[in-house]
Design a protein around this motif. Structure first.
Motif, PDB file in Angstrom:
ATOM      1  N   UNK A 163       0.838  -1.219   0.000  1.00 19.28           N
ATOM      2  CA  UNK A 163       0.000   0.000   0.000  1.00 19.28           C
ATOM      3  C   UNK A 163       0.860   1.252   0.000  1.00 19.28           C
ATOM      4  N   UNK A 164       1.937   1.166  -0.753  1.00 12.76           N
ATOM      5  CA  UNK A 164       2.783   2.353  -0.908  1.00 12.76           C
ATOM      6  C   UNK A 164       2.035   3.399  -1.727  1.00 12.76           C
ATOM      7  N   UNK A 165       2.484   4.618  -1.634  1.00 13.57           N
ATOM      8  CA  UNK A 165       1.815   5.730  -2.335  1.00 13.57           C
ATOM      9  C   UNK A 165       2.835   6.448  -3.207  1.00 13.57           C
ATOM     10  N   UNK A 166       2.446   6.738  -4.456  1.00 15.82           N
ATOM     11  CA  UNK A 166       3.296   7.525  -5.345  1.00 15.82           C
ATOM     12  C   UNK A 166       2.775   8.960  -5.324  1.00 15.82           C
ATOM     13  N   UNK A 167       3.683   9.897  -5.150  1.00 15.32           N
ATOM     14  CA  UNK A 167       3.290  11.322  -5.125  1.00 15.32           C
ATOM     15  C   UNK A 167       3.741  11.956  -6.439  1.00 15.32           C
ATOM     16  N   UNK A 168       2.779  12.540  -7.150  1.00 10.82           N
ATOM     17  CA  UNK A 168       3.104  13.292  -8.376  1.00 10.82           C
ATOM     18  C   UNK A 168       3.062  14.757  -7.979  1.00 10.82           C
ATOM     19  N   UNK A 169       4.125  15.505  -8.345  1.00 10.32           N
ATOM     20  CA  UNK A 169       4.184  16.876  -7.811  1.00 10.32           C
ATOM     21  C   UNK A 169       4.790  17.883  -8.774  1.00 10.32           C
ATOM     22  N   UNK A 170       4.217  19.063  -8.761  1.00 12.31           N
ATOM     23  CA  UNK A 170       4.768  20.224  -9.450  1.00 12.31           C
ATOM     24  C   UNK A 170       5.251  21.137  -8.331  1.00 12.31           C
ATOM     25  N   UNK A 171       6.537  21.082  -7.970  1.00 10.55           N
ATOM     26  CA  UNK A 171       6.979  21.779  -6.766  1.00 10.55           C
ATOM     27  C   UNK A 171       6.723  23.284  -6.802  1.00 10.55           C
ATOM     28  N   UNK A 172       7.002  23.910  -7.942  1.00 12.38           N
ATOM     29  CA  UNK A 172       6.716  25.340  -8.085  1.00 12.38           C
ATOM     30  C   UNK A 172       5.984  25.536  -9.409  1.00 12.38           C
ATOM     31  N   UNK A 173       4.688  25.798  -9.285  1.00 15.74           N
ATOM     32  CA  UNK A 173       3.855  25.979 -10.488  1.00 15.74           C
ATOM     33  C   UNK A 173       3.713  27.473 -10.769  1.00 15.74           C
ATOM     34  N   UNK A 174       3.900  27.837 -12.021  1.00 23.09           N
ATOM     35  CA  UNK A 174       3.772  29.244 -12.412  1.00 23.09           C
ATOM     36  C   UNK A 174       5.091  29.982 -12.214  1.00 23.09           C
ATOM     37  N   UNK A 175       6.195  29.228 -12.302  1.00 24.71           N
ATOM     38  CA  UNK A 175       7.489  29.835 -11.918  1.00 24.71           C
ATOM     39  C   UNK A 175       7.918  30.984 -12.818  1.00 24.71           C
ATOM     40  N   UNK A 176       7.249  31.139 -13.964  1.00 20.51           N
ATOM     41  CA  UNK A 176       7.584  32.322 -14.791  1.00 20.51           C
ATOM     42  C   UNK A 176       7.167  33.602 -14.059  1.00 20.51           C
ATOM     43  N   UNK A 177       6.334  33.455 -13.024  1.00 21.86           N
ATOM     44  CA  UNK A 177       5.894  34.649 -12.280  1.00 21.86           C
ATOM     45  C   UNK A 177       6.857  35.039 -11.156  1.00 21.86           C
ATOM     46  N   UNK A 178       7.825  34.138 -10.862  1.00 18.20           N
ATOM     47  CA  UNK A 178       8.645  34.341  -9.660  1.00 18.20           C
ATOM     48  C   UNK A 178       9.381  35.682  -9.681  1.00 18.20           C
ATOM     49  N   UNK A 179      10.009  35.988 -10.812  1.00 16.61           N
ATOM     50  CA  UNK A 179      10.891  37.169 -10.841  1.00 16.61           C
ATOM     51  C   UNK A 179      10.105  38.469 -10.850  1.00 16.61           C
ATOM     52  N   UNK A 180       8.786  38.378 -11.035  1.00 20.07           N
ATOM     53  CA  UNK A 180       7.962  39.597 -11.020  1.00 20.07           C
ATOM     54  C   UNK A 180       7.013  39.577  -9.817  1.00 20.07           C
ATOM     55  N   UNK A 181       7.424  38.859  -8.783  1.00 16.16           N
ATOM     56  CA  UNK A 181       6.651  38.776  -7.531  1.00 16.16           C
ATOM     57  C   UNK A 181       5.197  38.366  -7.781  1.00 16.16           C
ATOM     58  N   UNK A 182       5.018  37.479  -8.772  1.00 19.45           N
ATOM     59  CA  UNK A 182       3.657  36.987  -9.084  1.00 19.45           C
ATOM     60  C   UNK A 182       3.311  35.797  -8.198  1.00 19.45           C
ATOM     61  N   UNK A 183       2.078  35.347  -8.300  1.00 25.05           N
ATOM     62  CA  UNK A 183       1.624  34.228  -7.473  1.00 25.05           C
ATOM     63  C   UNK A 183       2.080  32.904  -8.082  1.00 25.05           C
ATOM     64  N   UNK A 184       2.605  32.022  -7.229  1.00 23.11           N
ATOM     65  CA  UNK A 184       2.986  30.672  -7.662  1.00 23.11           C
ATOM     66  C   UNK A 184       2.337  29.670  -6.711  1.00 23.11           C
ATOM     67  N   UNK A 185       2.518  28.394  -7.023  1.00 25.65           N
ATOM     68  CA  UNK A 185       1.883  27.358  -6.189  1.00 25.65           C
ATOM     69  C   UNK A 185       2.662  26.063  -6.223  1.00 25.65           C
ATOM     70  N   UNK A 186       2.145  25.083  -5.502  1.00 26.71           N
ATOM     71  CA  UNK A 186       2.641  23.696  -5.533  1.00 26.71           C
ATOM     72  C   UNK A 186       1.420  22.813  -5.768  1.00 26.71           C
ATOM     73  N   UNK A 187       1.499  21.873  -6.698  1.00 24.47           N
ATOM     74  CA  UNK A 187       0.366  20.995  -6.984  1.00 24.47           C
ATOM     75  C   UNK A 187       0.777  19.557  -6.697  1.00 24.47           C
ATOM     76  N   UNK A 188      -0.091  18.786  -6.042  1.00 23.72           N
ATOM     77  CA  UNK A 188       0.261  17.401  -5.693  1.00 23.72           C
ATOM     78  C   UNK A 188      -0.905  16.443  -5.930  1.00 23.72           C
ATOM     79  N   UNK A 189      -0.529  15.186  -6.200  1.00 15.55           N
ATOM     80  CA  UNK A 189      -1.513  14.118  -6.419  1.00 15.55           C
ATOM     81  C   UNK A 189      -0.950  12.833  -5.815  1.00 15.55           C
TER      82      UNK A 189
END
Ligand code: AHG
Ligand code: MN
Ligand code: MN
Length: 334
Positions: A109-135
């Motif tokens: 019953x192991x679990x695989x985690x699919x993840x986008x650690x930093x989503x929207x990273x093109x916004x980082x340098x302009x202080x835009x909103x970013x996120x993390x997505x997981x499944x």
């Protein structure tokens, strides 16, 4: 009211009966650990400019995106934290070509985690909103566990995201509704602020990168044209809201209703290509929206009926209020 708010850990403990019993413990541990990591990412983002952490790391990831320093840093801390849970059999990350196998979490019953650690990273340098997505997906004891995430994406045990905005918000579903938490920056706890989120059946806004209009399916072009056409009695024209960060865009439509779209590029009609990745962007968001009464489609197929055949497979997505997604599908059929 504030001191009566429950924490994410308390909420997870209260919902275990709704999770598949064999996986409930692992799901709770992993989601709690992802919340802990989110609090660390949130602090790092707030200070990145002061620590020379903005900008590019050099190189591109498997899907051809230029990689930011924070993309790699986010990947490293997420992988390290998930390994420590002892419940993760493998991690499929946007920033790694192959799954990171974790023998600590192997087992039936192991679990695989699919993840986008930093989503929207093109916004980082302009202080835009970013996120993390997981499944979180069942590994069915497969060793290596990576291939376990290939197959029907409707089998997710849990999914969600963190939005690093003015407030740091964590939204998750483990199959028993969709719930939102806000980080108390003093205590580092995520507190329940949006219980049982329900997406309005219909909204007033749409989100899409209109710069790509020439590459869209004719039905996609006609649908957006319809939304833009004035018809006061029927609530049109809709307003356009687009952040360029999937987490920020989808969060708006989850709460307020409306529709986010990243349709296929049909420049080569024989080879329509999406931009967003099925395992760690599209499928988790689809799970969260459906649990909140919304819908998620490729334009012609329900997202949660899709079958993953590659780790970084890209698919088109139209997601948000049930009425708008159904109407969009109707335009695709015309
Ligand atoms: P990521 O930063 O993880 O690569 O994701 C970026 C994605 C998604 O967040 C967003 O919806 C989309 O790219 C925006 O694409 P465009 O810049 O082409 O509009
Ligand atoms: Mn992304
Ligand atoms: Mn990313």
């Amino acid at each position: 009211m504030a001191d009566e708010r429950i924490t994410l850990s308390e909420h997870l403990a209260g919902r275990r009966s709704a999770m598949a019993p064999a996986y409930a413990g692992g799901v709770a541990v992993i989601l709690s650990r992802l919340a802990d990591v989110a609090a660390v990412i949130e602090r790092e983002l707030a200070h990145a400019a002061l620590r020379d952490q903005l900008g590019y790391a050099g190189g591109t990831n498997l899907t051809g995106d230029q990689v930011k320093k924070l993309d790699l840093w986010g990947h490293d801390i997420v992988v390290a934290a998930l390994r420590k849970t002892g419940a993760v059999a493998a991690v499929v990350s946007e920033e790694a070509p192959e799954p990171v196998e974790m023998y600590e979490g192997k087992g039936p019953h192991g679990i695989v985690v699919c993840i986008d650690p930093v989503d929207g990273s093109s916004n980082l340098d302009v202080n835009g909103i970013v996120g993390t997505i997981f499944s979180l997906r069942p590994s069915r004891g497969l060793d290596p566990a990576g291939p376990a995430v290939l197959g029907p994406v409707g089998d997710q045990l849990a999914a969600g995201y963190v939005m690093y905005g003015p407030a740091c918000t964590l939204v998750y579903s483990a199959g028993d509704g969709t719930h939102g938490f806000t980080l108390d920056r003093e205590t580092g706890e995520f507190l329940l602020t949006h219980p049982e989120i329900r997406t309005p059946r219909r909204g007033k806004t749409y989100g899409i990168n209109e710069g790509n209009v020439r590459s869209w399916h004719p039905g996609q072009q006609a649908f957006v044209q319809f939304l833009r056409t004035p018809d006061k009695a029927n609530g049109r024209p809709y307003s356009l809201r687009y952040v360029g960060s999937m987490v920020a865009d989808v969060h708006r439509f989850l709460l307020a209703g409306g529709i986010f779209m990243y349709p296929a590029d049909m420049s080569d009609p024989a080879r329509p290509t999406g931009k967003l990745r099925l395992l760690y962007e599209v499928a988790p968001m689809a799970f969260v929206l459906e649990q909140a009464g919304g819908r998620a489609s490729t334009g012609t197929e329900r997202v949660l009926d899709l079958v993953a055949t590659e780790y970084h497979q890209r698919v088109p997505i139209l997601i948000g209020s049930a009425d708008e997604v159904a109407l969009a599908e109707d335009f695709y059929r015309r």
